[in-house]
Design an enzyme around this catalytic site. Sequence first.
Site, mmCIF file in Angstrom:
data_model
loop_
_atom_site.group_PDB
_atom_site.id
_atom_site.type_symbol
_atom_site.label_atom_id
_atom_site.label_comp_id
_atom_site.label_asym_id
_atom_site.label_seq_id
_atom_site.Cartn_x
_atom_site.Cartn_y
_atom_site.Cartn_z
ATOM 1 N N GLU A 1 47.462 196.580 -4.815
ATOM 2 C CA GLU A 1 46.064 196.364 -4.410
ATOM 3 C C GLU A 1 45.964 195.948 -2.944
ATOM 4 O OE1 GLU A 1 43.888 193.346 -6.604
ATOM 5 O OE2 GLU A 1 42.041 193.808 -5.562
ATOM 6 N N LYS B 1 45.152 200.182 -6.727
ATOM 7 C CA LYS B 1 43.836 199.522 -6.864
ATOM 8 C C LYS B 1 43.225 199.359 -5.476
ATOM 9 C CE LYS B 1 41.598 195.366 -8.666
ATOM 10 N NZ LYS B 1 41.503 194.495 -9.840
HETATM 11 P P1 13P Z 1 36.505 192.293 -8.061
HETATM 12 O O1 13P Z 1 36.176 193.491 -8.916
HETATM 13 O O2 13P Z 1 35.589 191.108 -8.328
HETATM 14 O O3 13P Z 1 36.665 192.626 -6.624
HETATM 15 O O4 13P Z 1 37.903 191.753 -8.566
HETATM 16 C C1 13P Z 1 38.915 192.648 -8.789
HETATM 17 C C2 13P Z 1 40.185 192.044 -8.412
HETATM 18 O O5 13P Z 1 41.097 191.988 -9.197
HETATM 19 C C3 13P Z 1 40.330 191.525 -7.046
HETATM 20 O O6 13P Z 1 41.651 191.227 -6.812
#
Ligand code: 13P
Length: 372
Positions: free
Chosen positions: A208, A250
């Site tokens: 991510e 992600k």
């Molecule tokens: P959000 O969808 O609130 O951005 O959170 C997702 C997430 O895992 C952020 O690290």
Amino acid sequence: MNLADLNRVALAMAAPGKGLLAADESTGTIKKRFDAIGVVSTEASRRDYREMLFRSGEAMSEYISGVILYDETIWQDASDGTPLIKLIEQAGAIPGIKVDEGTEPLPACPGELITVGLDQLAARLKKYHNRGARFAKWRAVIDIGAGTAGPGTAGPGTAGPGTAGPGTAGPGTGSTDIPTETAIHVNAHALGRYAALCQAAQIVPIVEPEVLMDGDHDIDRCYEVTERVLNATFGELRRQRVALEGMILKPNMVISGKKCSRQAPIGEVAAKTIRLLKSCVPAVVPGIAFLSGGQSDQEATAHLDAMNRIGGLPWPLTFSYGRALQAAPQQAWSGKAENVAAGQRAFIHRARMNSLASKGEWTADLENNKAA
Ligand code: 13P
């Protein structure tokens, strides 16, 4: 490493019509969410809230493929003594775990952050795997500095003229130099280290790299920065021999900064996000699951739906939302036992809307007709 097994888990995480629930808020972050609904954050109230979500049968068995947990939650039991992780497994969803330990200031890069938590990670992954976690998450945070356009619009993989090193003032004025190549590089490197350690522990890494939508930048600046970030990230994944078949990406969507005077419409967000992902993400990646990043519930759903309507993509596109799945159930629950059923209804509705969006079948009518 058994790559066939990692690939099987990754494909299940992005199974048709399903997506991920990010319920991995740190103790500090969940306190902020609870403060907003007037609930005192204690170990028990956090447990009760998450138990409510994991016992939402229809959502958990039909729309949610996996849940990202926080360390506290993975060791907690429900009120009847059943481990919370078992509730997730019994519903047919896959338990996962956030393994980064948050961010710290990046030395010599004022205003920028590095995600920490690599020390002892191999040992922690072993414990989490023994407990039942089959995937993990690590979030890198990349900010976009103020100003609409960077001094250089760097192309893929090229360090543009605006990428001034620490201590040298580039042609821009300070904050337009954010993100620096330094911050992008070290965060991508950490993502690579994390992903390689996960695969060695037979855990699927969710990679991510989040480009924040907090600034006043326009959508094209978000495109340019996200392109640099994704290219650096996949460069590190390859360099560190991460098997791309055994991971989930992600990313953020390509979107206008929250404070930008021009908010790009849904179709533009969808088209630009797809164009960027096609140019940066190898087809062999088993799935892409977006973060919501501060978008409203409905925006996050509408954007995902619009992308899936474009179709013809090499990977499934789904959700891995935190706020956009949980804001409504948090509000409906508000910490009261008598509101558990209402909280579950709100969660099921959002999960169902995002499930439809992951297939390009969501409509505003379905959104508003909660009984449909
Ligand atoms: P959000 O969808 O609130 O951005 O959170 C997702 C997430 O895992 C952020 O690290």
